[in-house]
Design an enzyme around this catalytic site. Structure first.
Site, PDB file in Angstrom:
ATOM      1  N   THR A  95       0.867  -1.188   0.000  1.00 31.71           N
ATOM      2  CA  THR A  95       0.000   0.000   0.000  1.00 31.71           C
ATOM      3  C   THR A  95       0.900   1.234   0.000  1.00 31.71           C
ATOM      4  O   THR A  95       1.367   1.668  -1.035  1.00 31.71           O
ATOM      5  CB  THR A  95      -0.973  -0.003   1.191  1.00 31.71           C
ATOM      6  OG1 THR A  95      -0.247  -0.231   2.408  1.00 31.71           O
ATOM      7  CG2 THR A  95      -2.030  -1.082   1.031  1.00 31.71           C
ATOM      8  N   LYS A  97       4.338  -6.761   3.909  1.00 27.16           N
ATOM      9  CA  LYS A  97       4.109  -5.363   3.578  1.00 27.16           C
ATOM     10  C   LYS A  97       3.749  -4.633   4.863  1.00 27.16           C
ATOM     11  O   LYS A  97       3.287  -5.221   5.850  1.00 27.16           O
ATOM     12  CB  LYS A  97       3.018  -5.199   2.528  1.00 27.16           C
ATOM     13  CG  LYS A  97       1.639  -5.704   2.900  1.00 27.16           C
ATOM     14  CD  LYS A  97       0.797  -4.788   3.765  1.00 27.16           C
ATOM     15  CE  LYS A  97       0.668  -3.404   3.176  1.00 27.16           C
ATOM     16  NZ  LYS A  97      -0.160  -2.529   4.109  1.00 27.16           N
ATOM     17  N   THR A 122      -1.592  -1.705   7.111  1.00 29.98           N
ATOM     18  CA  THR A 122      -1.627  -2.977   7.811  1.00 29.98           C
ATOM     19  C   THR A 122      -0.271  -3.619   7.642  1.00 29.98           C
ATOM     20  O   THR A 122       0.472  -3.258   6.747  1.00 29.98           O
ATOM     21  CB  THR A 122      -2.700  -3.877   7.151  1.00 29.98           C
ATOM     22  OG1 THR A 122      -3.985  -3.313   7.330  1.00 29.98           O
ATOM     23  CG2 THR A 122      -2.703  -5.280   7.719  1.00 29.98           C
ATOM     24  N   ASN A 171      -0.151  11.655   6.208  1.00 33.33           N
ATOM     25  CA  ASN A 171      -1.358  11.153   6.872  1.00 33.33           C
ATOM     26  C   ASN A 171      -2.408  12.196   7.213  1.00 33.33           C
ATOM     27  O   ASN A 171      -3.524  11.836   7.599  1.00 33.33           O
ATOM     28  CB  ASN A 171      -0.956  10.409   8.155  1.00 33.33           C
ATOM     29  CG  ASN A 171      -0.337   9.057   7.864  1.00 33.33           C
ATOM     30  OD1 ASN A 171      -1.029   8.111   7.508  1.00 33.33           O
ATOM     31  ND2 ASN A 171       0.987   8.971   7.975  1.00 33.33           N
TER      32      ASN A 171
END
Length: 444
Positions: A165, A191, A218, A432
Site C-alpha cells: 500500500t 508489507k 496494515t 497522513n
C-alpha cells in the site's frame, strides 16, 4: 544457528512446490485517496502450494477485526491450506455482513479458479477501511492471477508488489539450510509502512503473544516452506517467531484491523516430519525466527516518513510485562520519537515515558545509554537516575546514525524486552493528515 542459513532468491517461491503471481485489477480505483499516484500498481496476489500444506497463522488482536481475518481464523481449524489470495487497496474492514460475504466469496472463487477443494484457500486484505470490495474487479483479478502463476523470482516479485500500500519498496527474503540431512527452504514476503504496532495471537483473541508465552495500513506477512512439520509444532514455532519479531515493532503505535501472518509448509523437502519434541525443531525455530525478524525490521525501515530506526532494549525489569510496557512507552512517545528525528539525545523525555508506563520502576535505579546497533559498548547518559559526565557532543554523536540502540536498565530484576521503533517526522504528518480542500486525498 543463524550462520548456517544461506540467503537465496525467490522469497515465497524459493521452497519446492510453490508458485505465485501478482496482477492489476483496480481494486482501489485509480485517482481515489493516497497511494493512487502509483497508477496501475499490481493489487491482487496468489501464493499457491502444489500440494496441501500444513498451515499456521497469527492475527490482529484489535477488537475491530476485518472480515478476511475472521475467515482465516475460522479456516485455521482445518489445519491445512493450499492457496492464499491477497489484495491491496481495500481492507474489507468495518464492512458488516457484506464484507464477510465478500471475503468468503474471495476464497470460494479462488478455489474454483484453481480447481481446489473447498476450504483450501485463505485470504488477506489491506488498504482503505470501510469500503465495500469491488467484487467484479476482484473476480477478474483472481482469474488473471491464476493464469499468471509461476515459480520464478519475477513471479514472487509481482506478488510482493501486489500486497503493497504505502510501502516504498517490496519486502522479501528466502533462506536455505540443512535439516535432518535434507536441504530445506523458507521464503517470505511482507508489507507495511503505517498503522504499525502489531499485536497478534493465534486466534485474534487478547492478549497478544509476548516472547516465551507472556502476555488503515496494515502489516501482512506470508511465509512458505518445504519443510515437513506437524501442525501443532508449526503453530508453536510461529507463535514464538511472531512474538519476537512482528509483535516487537512500532512505527506509529497504531494496531491495524487486518494484521496477519500466515505460514504454509508443504513437506516437499522430504525431511522426517518435525514435531516440537524433535531434536531438529530448535533449528527450524531459529530459521523461522530469523525470517520473521528480518521481514519485521524491513517494515520499520520503510515506515512512512521514517529517517531513523531505534532498537529500544529494556533490561533489569521485574517481569516480562514490565519490560514490555517500558519499552513500548518509550518507543511510542511522540516527544521521544521527534527527538530521535532531530538527533537530540533528550534523556528527560525517555525517563518520563518510562515513569508513566505501567512498569514498576524506581527513579534512582534507572540507567539510560546509547550504542551502535548490536554493540555492547554503551555510552551512558544517565546512571541511577542522574546524569553522567558524558558530554552533549558525545551524546549527539551517539544518536546521529540512521540506526542505533537505546539501552534502558531498570535494575529491578532479570526480565527484558526489545522494540524496533521509528522516529516521527514531518513527512509522516504530511502523508497522513489529508486535505479537506482535496476530497480525493482523504480516506486513503
Amino acid at each position: 544457528m543463524k550462520s548456517s542459513f544461506k540467503s537465496i532468491n525467490g522469497s515465497v517461491i524459493a521452497p519446492k512446490g510453490f508458485r505465485a503471481s501478482g496482477v492489476f485489477c483496480d481494486i482501489k480505483r485509480i485517482g481515489t485517496g493516497k497511494g493512487s499516484n502509483k497508477g496501475q500498481k499490481r493489487d491482487l496476489a496468489l501464493i499457491v502450494s502444489d500440494t496441501p500444506a500444513t498451515v499456521a497463522g497469527m492475527f490482529t488482536t484489535n477488537q475491530v477485526c476485518a472480515a478476511p481475518v475472521k475467515v482465516c481464523v475460522e479456516r485455521m481449524k482445518r489445519g491445512t491450506a493450499q492457496v492464499v489470495v491477497v489484495n491491496s487497496g481495500n481492507a474489507n474492514a468495518c464492512t458488516g455482513r457484506q464484507g464477510m460475504a465478500d471475503a468468503r466469496a474471495m476464497v470460494a472463487f479462488t478455489e474454483q479458479a484453481l480447481d481446489l477443494p473447498a476450504g483450501s484457500a485463505l485470504v488477506g486484505s489491506t488498504g482503505r477501511i470501510g469500503m465495500i470490495m469491488p467484487m467484479d474487479n476482484v473476480r477478474a483479478g483472481i482469474v488473471d492471477a491464476a493464469v499468471e502463476l509461476g515459480a520464478t523470482a519475477a513471479h514472487a516479485a509481482n506478488a510482493a508488489e501486489a500486497i503493497m500500500t504505502s510501502d516504498s519498496r517490496p519486502k522479501q527474503i528466502a533462506i536455505e539450510f540443512k535439516l535432518g540431512g535434507k536441504t530445506v527452504r523458507l521464503g517470505g514476503m511482507c508489507k507495511g509502512a503505517g498503522m504499525i504496532q502489531p499485536g497478534m495471537s493465534a486466534t485474534g483473541a487478547r492478549p497478544a503473544a509476548l516472547p516465551h508465552g507472556g502476555l488503515h495500513a496494515t502489516m501482512l506477512c506470508f511465509i512458505t516452506t518445504d519443510v515437513a512439520i506437524e501442525a501443532r509444532a508449526l503453530k508453536t514455532a510461529l507463535n514464538e517467531a511472531v512474538a519476537n519479531s512482528f509483535n516487537r515493532i512500532t512505527v506509529d503505535g497504531d494496531m491495524s484491523t487486518n494484521d496477519t501472518v500466515l505460514v504454509l509448509a508443504n513437506g516437499q523437502a522430504g525431511n522426517k516430519r518435525l514435531t516440537a519434541r524433535d531434536s531438529q525443531f530448535a533449528l527450524f525455530q531459529s530459521a523461522l525466527n530469523h525470517v520473521c525478524l528480518e521481514l519485521a525490521k524491513m517494515i520499520v525501515r520503510d515506515g512512512e516518513g521514517v529517517h531513523r530506526v531505534v532498537t529500544v532494549r529494556v533490561t533489569g525489569a521485574k517481569t516480562i510485562q514490565d519490560a514490555d510496557a517500558a519499552a513500548r512507552a518509550v518507543a511510542n512517545s511522540s516527544l521521544v520519537k521527534t527527538s530521535w528525528h532531530g538527533g537530540d539525545p533528550n534523556w528527560g523525555r525517555i525517563i518520563d515515558a518510562i515513569g508513566y508506563s505501567s512498569a514498576t520502576v524506581v527513579e534512582e535505579k534507572i540507567d539510560i545509554g546509547y550504542s551502535a546497533g548490536g554493540s555492547k559498548k554503551i555510552l551512558w547518559s544517565l546512571k541511577r537516575g542522574q546524569p553522567t559526565k558524558a558530554t552533549f557532543k558525545q551524546l549527539c554523536q551517539a544518536v546521529a546514525p540512521k540506526e542505533f540502540d537505546l539501552h534502558i536498565q531498570l535494575n529491578l530484576g532479570k526480565s527484558q524486552a526489545v522494540m524496533y521503533a521509528a522516529d516521527l517526522t514531518e513527512e509522516y504528518v504530511d502523508f497522513n493528515k489529508g486535505d479537506v480542500g482535496d476530497p480525493a486525498s482523504l480516506g486513503g
